[in-house]
Design an enzyme around this catalytic site. Structure first.
Site, mmCIF file in Angstrom:
data_model
loop_
_atom_site.group_PDB
_atom_site.id
_atom_site.type_symbol
_atom_site.label_atom_id
_atom_site.label_comp_id
_atom_site.label_asym_id
_atom_site.label_seq_id
_atom_site.Cartn_x
_atom_site.Cartn_y
_atom_site.Cartn_z
ATOM 1 N N TYR A 35 66.626 11.966 67.133
ATOM 2 C CA TYR A 35 66.091 11.510 68.418
ATOM 3 C C TYR A 35 64.578 11.729 68.450
ATOM 4 C CZ TYR A 35 65.538 10.876 73.448
ATOM 5 O OH TYR A 35 65.156 10.420 74.670
ATOM 6 N N PHE A 62 50.644 -16.339 77.606
ATOM 7 C CA PHE A 62 51.997 -16.426 77.081
ATOM 8 C C PHE A 62 52.917 -16.144 78.272
ATOM 9 C CE2 PHE A 62 55.852 -14.735 75.106
ATOM 10 C CZ PHE A 62 56.173 -15.832 74.329
ATOM 11 N N THR A 63 54.100 -16.746 78.298
ATOM 12 C CA THR A 63 54.950 -16.691 79.495
ATOM 13 C C THR A 63 55.150 -15.259 80.026
ATOM 14 O OG1 THR A 63 56.818 -16.758 77.987
ATOM 15 C CG2 THR A 63 56.243 -18.809 79.100
ATOM 16 N N ASP A 72 46.570 -9.503 71.652
ATOM 17 C CA ASP A 72 48.005 -9.733 71.475
ATOM 18 C C ASP A 72 48.195 -10.156 70.024
ATOM 19 O OD1 ASP A 72 50.580 -10.719 71.272
ATOM 20 O OD2 ASP A 72 50.570 -11.698 73.229
ATOM 21 N N LYS A 88 58.225 -10.869 65.847
ATOM 22 C CA LYS A 88 57.446 -11.903 65.158
ATOM 23 C C LYS A 88 56.786 -11.323 63.903
ATOM 24 C CE LYS A 88 57.965 -13.877 69.268
ATOM 25 N NZ LYS A 88 56.948 -13.969 70.271
ATOM 26 N N ARG A 102 58.159 -26.589 75.778
ATOM 27 C CA ARG A 102 56.970 -25.845 76.183
ATOM 28 C C ARG A 102 56.111 -26.797 76.988
ATOM 29 N NH1 ARG A 102 57.696 -20.215 75.339
ATOM 30 N NH2 ARG A 102 58.888 -20.970 77.097
ATOM 31 N N PHE A 143 62.839 -21.533 82.763
ATOM 32 C CA PHE A 143 63.173 -22.206 81.494
ATOM 33 C C PHE A 143 64.278 -21.497 80.739
ATOM 34 C CE2 PHE A 143 61.118 -19.255 78.580
ATOM 35 C CZ PHE A 143 60.144 -18.650 79.360
HETATM 36 C C1 LIG Z 1 56.839 -13.387 71.579
HETATM 37 C C2 LIG Z 1 55.544 -13.078 72.128
HETATM 38 C C3 LIG Z 1 55.405 -12.048 73.072
HETATM 39 C C4 LIG Z 1 56.582 -11.272 73.623
HETATM 40 O O1 LIG Z 1 57.268 -10.587 72.622
HETATM 41 P P1 LIG Z 1 58.851 -10.282 72.741
HETATM 42 O O2 LIG Z 1 59.134 -9.373 71.595
HETATM 43 O O3 LIG Z 1 59.581 -11.577 72.652
HETATM 44 O O4 LIG Z 1 59.062 -9.606 74.049
HETATM 45 C C5 LIG Z 1 54.124 -11.793 73.553
HETATM 46 N N1 LIG Z 1 53.067 -12.501 73.116
HETATM 47 C C6 LIG Z 1 53.174 -13.484 72.215
HETATM 48 C C7 LIG Z 1 51.968 -14.215 71.763
HETATM 49 C C8 LIG Z 1 54.409 -13.815 71.684
HETATM 50 O O5 LIG Z 1 54.505 -14.809 70.794
#
Ligand SMILES: *Cc1c(COP(=O)(O)O)cnc(C)c1O
Length: 487
Positions: free
Chosen positions: A85, A137-138, A228, A271, A394, A460
């Site tokens: 842990y 980003f969303t 980001d 990613k 998108r 979406f």
């Molecule tokens: C996917 C993504 C996020 C969010 O990441 P999650 O792991 O899906 O929560 C934030 N910023 C960008 C540019 C992304 O492509």
């Protein structure tokens, strides 16, 4: 404009195609079901590709999030996971990888990218603050607004041009940045956000030259820069390919340069390294300490942050693999191949090719469908019906309604076909190109969509729609006329 990577080989025939520098040792069976069954699946899923079950999907190009193929070394690392842990050795290995790859001393683990956005927004945004950025980003936008902030997208004029030769459509417009600081005052700018390989405008990178200019402005006004880095590997790859100064630099050197220009870097490991998870890293201890206490509260203890220890191990290995050109160039080379082929066939596609995926210009593709009837959503549904390939809308569906309940029309209507790393073969990519080509030749058969179930936030994901006319049936009939009983 673009250098040829070793990853692209010339064939004796003169053709130039991307070559896989990996072999397949574990496979997953796919289903290619008849078009009539796909139409049924589309109806059941409310013409929303998020609501499809993978039993009906042939190629899943919905997203690159958590869908990249893992390497043998990543899978192997999961067996030696130290399941403690607190104080796990797996976590120590991850910290080492963060130091090596990102050159960051301080790291906070989170369960995925948006969790990092939650923490950063909670700590740095006060009601009334503004956050200038190259593009939203969303989930980023939602978290900033939830904390009372307002975003400003200050991309350059090139960014939203579908057909372009500009190598860095993800650049931030410096003049607009200065205007915002002047208008709101530096104290109301919570931070400047730069998104690597700008997701929603087609996986388009920014340059280091641009980032240096942003740094200069940030320094003048004492504002911090948040990077980001969810798609940073691809952005670094494009810098190596397209920015002369970095032609002979390694991906590692480029990553260090980018991250060194930011105050805070966060990422989604879904990613970056094919596993769930993510993190926030910095070399600024003060900034680190401001966020630290929120990790056990929202994520989990400091040494796992909501991730399983197996994922922590695989993430460490995956991060290190990001430095390998043959790993990082795979997805951009396949994307470039697909973009070039579609472009030759006259299918409207965003150029130059970016990271992440292929972005089809649905506004042009379905120019007869009014934007209020969601051309990108209609194209995503139509393409799934005719091919079994699942992409992601998108466009306007991915946006929200204004205070009066009216749709806010998106800047561009895109169908995104994600290209997860090392997942698809070239014949699968060729199949997707072929069906898209056919659909383009029969585009006048495709009509619009309207909502019959619409969630108020992030609609979406869960919203359900129906066609505005019986166009899907006509599309199926034409497919049968052209392809006979082929799948
Ligand atoms: C996917 C993504 C996020 C969010 O990441 P999650 O792991 O899906 O929560 C934030 N910023 C960008 C540019 C992304 O492509």
């Amino acid at each position: 404009m673009e250098q040829n990577q070793s990853y692209n080989v010339k064939f004796f025939s003169g053709e130039e195609i991307p070559l896989e520098l990996h072999k397949v040792r574990i496979v997953q069976k796919l289903n290619l079901i008849p078009i009539e069954e796909r139409l049924k699946a589309a109806v059941e899923g409310g013409f929303n590709t998020f609501l499809l079950t993978t039993k009906t999907v042939y190629l899943d190009m919905l997203t690159d999030s958590g869908t990249n193929a893992m390497s043998d070394n990543q899978v192997a690392s999961m067996l030696r996971a130290d399941d403690a842990y607190a104080g796990s050795q797996s976590y120590a290995r991850l910290e080492e990888a963060i130091k090596e790859v990102f050159n960051c001393k301080y790291y906070l683990p989170v369960h995925q990218g948006r969790a990092a956005e939650n923490i950063i927004s909670k700590v740095f945004i006060k009601p009334g603050d503004v956050v200038p950025m190259n593009y939203h980003f969303t989930t980023t936008k939602a978290h900033i607004e939830l904390n009372g902030g307002t975003i400003f997208e200050i991309y350059t004029d090139e960014a939203l041009k579908v057909k372009s030769q500009h190598p860095f459509k993800g650049n931030l417009d410096i003049a607009k940045l200065n205007d915002i600081i002047k208008k709101y005052g530096a104290s109301r700018v919570a931070y400047i956000r730069l998104e690597a390989s700008t997701n929603l405008i087609g996986g388009q990178p920014f340059s280091i030259a641009n980032m240096r200019e942003v740094r200069k402005v940030a320094n003048e006004h004492g504002i911090i820069i948040v990077l980001d880095a969810s798609l940073i590997g691809e952005n670094a790859y494009f810098i190596k390919q397209r920015e002369a100064e970095f032609k002979n630099k390694s991906i590692k050197e480029i990553l260090h340069e980018m991250i060194g220009l930011a105050d805070l870097t966060y990422f989604s490991s879904r990613k970056v390294s094919s596993t769930r998870g993510g993190g926030i890293c910095t070399n600024n201890l003060q900034l680190h300490n401001r966020m630290r206490d929120l990790i056990p509260l929202f994520e989990g203890f400091y040494t796992y942050g909501g991730m399983s220890i197996r994922e922590v191990e695989a993430m460490a290995v995956g991060l290190a693999e990001t430095l390998d050109d043959t790993v990082i160039s795979q997805s951009p080379s396949f994307i470039r191949f697909m973009v070039n082929e579609l472009d030759k066939l006259g299918v409207p596609v965003v150029t130059p090719a970016g990271g992440l995926g292929v972005h089809i210009d649905a506004g042009t593709f379905l120019s007869h469908v009014p934007q209020s009837q969601y051309p990108a959503g209609a194209l995503a549904a139509a393409f799934f019906i005719v091919s079994g390939v699942r992409g992601m809308e998108r466009g306007t569906i991915s946006s929200v309604r204004d205070a009066n309940g009216n749709d806010v029309l998106a800047d561009i209507e895109l169908l995104r076909l994600a290209m997860p790393r090392r997942v698809f073969t070239l014949s699968q990519v060729k199949y997707a190109i072929d069906r898209l080509h056919w659909l383009y030749r029969n585009r006048e058969l495709v009509g619009g969509l309207k909502f019959y179930e619409e969630p108020p936030v992030l609609r979406f994901f869960g919203g359900k729609l129906e066609p505005t006319s019986p166009w899907p049936e006509k599309l199926v009939a034409k497919f049968r006329a052209d392809f006979g009983d082929s799948l």
